[in-house]
Design a protein around this motif. Sequence first.
Motif, mmCIF file in Angstrom:
data_model
loop_
_atom_site.group_PDB
_atom_site.id
_atom_site.type_symbol
_atom_site.label_atom_id
_atom_site.label_comp_id
_atom_site.label_asym_id
_atom_site.label_seq_id
_atom_site.Cartn_x
_atom_site.Cartn_y
_atom_site.Cartn_z
ATOM 1 N N ARG A 119 0.811 -1.433 0.160
ATOM 2 C CA ARG A 119 0.055 0.021 0.119
ATOM 3 C C ARG A 119 0.791 1.288 -0.192
ATOM 4 N NH1 ARG A 119 -3.103 -3.149 3.536
ATOM 5 N NH2 ARG A 119 -2.407 -1.806 5.319
ATOM 6 N N ILE A 120 1.878 1.059 0.742
ATOM 7 C CA ILE A 120 2.709 2.451 0.718
ATOM 8 C C ILE A 120 3.504 2.618 -0.650
ATOM 9 C CG2 ILE A 120 5.107 3.203 1.628
ATOM 10 C CD1 ILE A 120 4.488 1.834 4.234
ATOM 11 N N LEU A 121 3.996 1.563 -1.310
ATOM 12 C CA LEU A 121 4.725 1.807 -2.398
ATOM 13 C C LEU A 121 3.760 2.245 -3.647
ATOM 14 C CD1 LEU A 121 7.188 -1.263 -2.446
ATOM 15 C CD2 LEU A 121 7.705 1.254 -1.767
ATOM 16 N N ARG A 125 3.702 5.721 -5.550
ATOM 17 C CA ARG A 125 3.937 5.685 -7.149
ATOM 18 C C ARG A 125 2.794 6.399 -7.778
ATOM 19 N NH1 ARG A 125 4.510 0.052 -9.279
ATOM 20 N NH2 ARG A 125 6.482 0.256 -8.209
ATOM 21 N N ALA A 126 1.378 6.445 -7.156
ATOM 22 C CA ALA A 126 0.267 6.983 -7.718
ATOM 23 C C ALA A 126 0.322 8.451 -7.902
ATOM 24 C CB ALA A 126 -1.022 6.572 -6.976
ATOM 25 N N VAL A 127 0.984 9.270 -6.741
ATOM 26 C CA VAL A 127 1.123 10.727 -6.762
ATOM 27 C C VAL A 127 2.599 11.041 -6.877
ATOM 28 C CG1 VAL A 127 -0.994 10.935 -5.533
ATOM 29 C CG2 VAL A 127 0.851 10.627 -4.351
ATOM 30 N N ASP A 128 3.663 10.193 -7.234
ATOM 31 C CA ASP A 128 4.923 10.775 -7.198
ATOM 32 C C ASP A 128 5.515 11.224 -5.813
ATOM 33 O OD1 ASP A 128 7.341 10.753 -8.383
ATOM 34 O OD2 ASP A 128 7.087 12.527 -9.295
ATOM 35 N N ALA A 129 5.082 10.671 -4.729
ATOM 36 C CA ALA A 129 5.228 11.244 -3.517
ATOM 37 C C ALA A 129 6.746 10.700 -3.279
ATOM 38 C CB ALA A 129 4.426 10.767 -2.290
ATOM 39 N N ALA A 130 7.456 11.479 -2.259
ATOM 40 C CA ALA A 130 8.824 11.149 -1.810
ATOM 41 C C ALA A 130 8.657 10.411 -0.222
ATOM 42 C CB ALA A 130 9.703 12.229 -1.759
ATOM 43 N N ALA A 131 7.444 10.676 0.152
ATOM 44 C CA ALA A 131 7.226 10.236 1.497
ATOM 45 C C ALA A 131 5.771 9.919 1.595
ATOM 46 C CB ALA A 131 7.674 11.299 2.632
ATOM 47 N N VAL A 132 5.558 8.942 2.550
ATOM 48 C CA VAL A 132 4.279 8.767 2.921
ATOM 49 C C VAL A 132 3.955 8.468 4.355
ATOM 50 C CG1 VAL A 132 2.326 6.925 2.789
ATOM 51 C CG2 VAL A 132 3.936 6.975 0.824
ATOM 52 N N VAL A 133 3.110 9.369 4.812
ATOM 53 C CA VAL A 133 2.724 9.608 6.255
ATOM 54 C C VAL A 133 1.492 8.885 6.431
ATOM 55 C CG1 VAL A 133 2.706 11.237 8.189
ATOM 56 C CG2 VAL A 133 4.074 11.978 6.071
ATOM 57 N N GLY A 134 1.451 7.797 7.075
ATOM 58 C CA GLY A 134 0.291 6.910 7.414
ATOM 59 C C GLY A 134 -0.328 7.339 8.797
ATOM 60 N N VAL A 135 -1.095 6.691 9.012
ATOM 61 C CA VAL A 135 -1.992 6.757 10.546
ATOM 62 C C VAL A 135 -1.717 5.524 11.160
ATOM 63 C CG1 VAL A 135 -3.497 8.639 9.665
ATOM 64 C CG2 VAL A 135 -4.001 6.190 9.696
ATOM 65 N N ARG A 203 11.992 21.182 2.336
ATOM 66 C CA ARG A 203 13.023 21.096 1.183
ATOM 67 C C ARG A 203 12.214 20.865 -0.066
ATOM 68 N NH1 ARG A 203 18.395 21.801 0.515
ATOM 69 N NH2 ARG A 203 18.739 20.044 -0.746
ATOM 70 N N GLY A 204 10.935 20.774 0.075
ATOM 71 C CA GLY A 204 9.938 20.664 -1.064
ATOM 72 C C GLY A 204 9.796 19.489 -1.591
ATOM 73 N N HIS A 205 10.325 18.417 -0.810
ATOM 74 C CA HIS A 205 9.665 16.838 -1.014
ATOM 75 C C HIS A 205 8.350 16.900 -1.026
ATOM 76 C CE1 HIS A 205 14.135 15.792 -1.462
ATOM 77 N NE2 HIS A 205 14.326 16.098 -0.289
ATOM 78 N N ARG A 206 7.649 16.197 -2.134
ATOM 79 C CA ARG A 206 6.296 15.812 -1.989
ATOM 80 C C ARG A 206 5.854 14.885 -0.913
ATOM 81 N NH1 ARG A 206 3.057 14.730 -7.525
ATOM 82 N NH2 ARG A 206 3.723 17.112 -7.677
ATOM 83 N N LEU A 207 5.044 15.122 0.058
ATOM 84 C CA LEU A 207 4.328 14.204 0.985
ATOM 85 C C LEU A 207 3.143 13.724 0.611
ATOM 86 C CD1 LEU A 207 5.446 16.273 4.187
ATOM 87 C CD2 LEU A 207 6.931 14.775 2.950
ATOM 88 N N LEU A 208 2.889 12.524 0.839
ATOM 89 C CA LEU A 208 1.206 11.725 0.730
ATOM 90 C C LEU A 208 0.891 11.363 2.404
ATOM 91 C CD1 LEU A 208 -0.922 10.875 -0.624
ATOM 92 C CD2 LEU A 208 0.036 8.624 -0.683
ATOM 93 N N ARG A 209 -0.156 12.506 2.763
ATOM 94 C CA ARG A 209 -0.272 12.264 4.129
ATOM 95 C C ARG A 209 -1.653 11.814 3.875
ATOM 96 N NH1 ARG A 209 1.716 15.775 8.334
ATOM 97 N NH2 ARG A 209 3.066 17.238 7.483
#
Length: 243
Positions: A119-121, A125-135, A203-209
């Motif tokens: 699920r993380i990967l 990939r779906a939004v080209d995120a550099a980090a995934v912040v889950g709950v 630093r401008g890295h895209r986050l997926l929360r």
Amino acid sequence: MSVDVVVVVPARDEQDGIARTLHGVCASLDLAVEQGLVGRCALEVVAHRCADLTAVRAGGVLGRRRDARVTRDESSVTVGQVRDSGVRRGLARLDGDPGRTWVLSTDADTEVGTGWVGRILQSARAVDAAAVVGVTTLDRWRGSAEASAAYDRLLREKTDGDTHQHVYGANLAVRADAYLDVGGFPHAVHGEDQALVDALEARGHRLLRTTGVSVVTSGRLMGRAAGGLADRLAGLEPSAGVA
């Protein structure tokens, strides 16, 4: 196209729960490999100043897995240092392209579920995120009804649909190039997870929360690391003086 994955699990006196955590992590890694999402992986368990059988039981679960290692850490001072040292050992073992390597963080009192890695990967990939912040969700509530209500309010205030403003070291993933760009987990006594996310954002890295990546963690009120989730939950009790 597959990526490499490092999973880091810091543990301090977690002999009763470490097996459950590692069974889940291993199952999740194996499924992601079967799905073609992960090529190589390195699982790093860091037994930090343990006075119990955490390292022994972790080794018993991991057995002959060539992708897993248990390190007894008697020198690190902070949980941030423990996490960061585990990450860097895992990255050194894989020695791959940081742009195609992911660092996943969880805790030894947490159950990640079989689909966690995938699920993380896929979400990243779906939004080209550099980090995934889950709950996280709690395995059960151990405090008072008043504290439970306060916790529910806190969750609602920081959650908006399928996005949120929480940060949990028990459910956090960062692409390795972004991790290295900001210096990794800071060697802080607590709040290293929030500090890492803040640095990535700065630093401008895209986050997926996302609430779509969730794990189950202990709702205990006495934790192993000062300033962690257990302290936050205990701080919601009326006796702690927090509204």
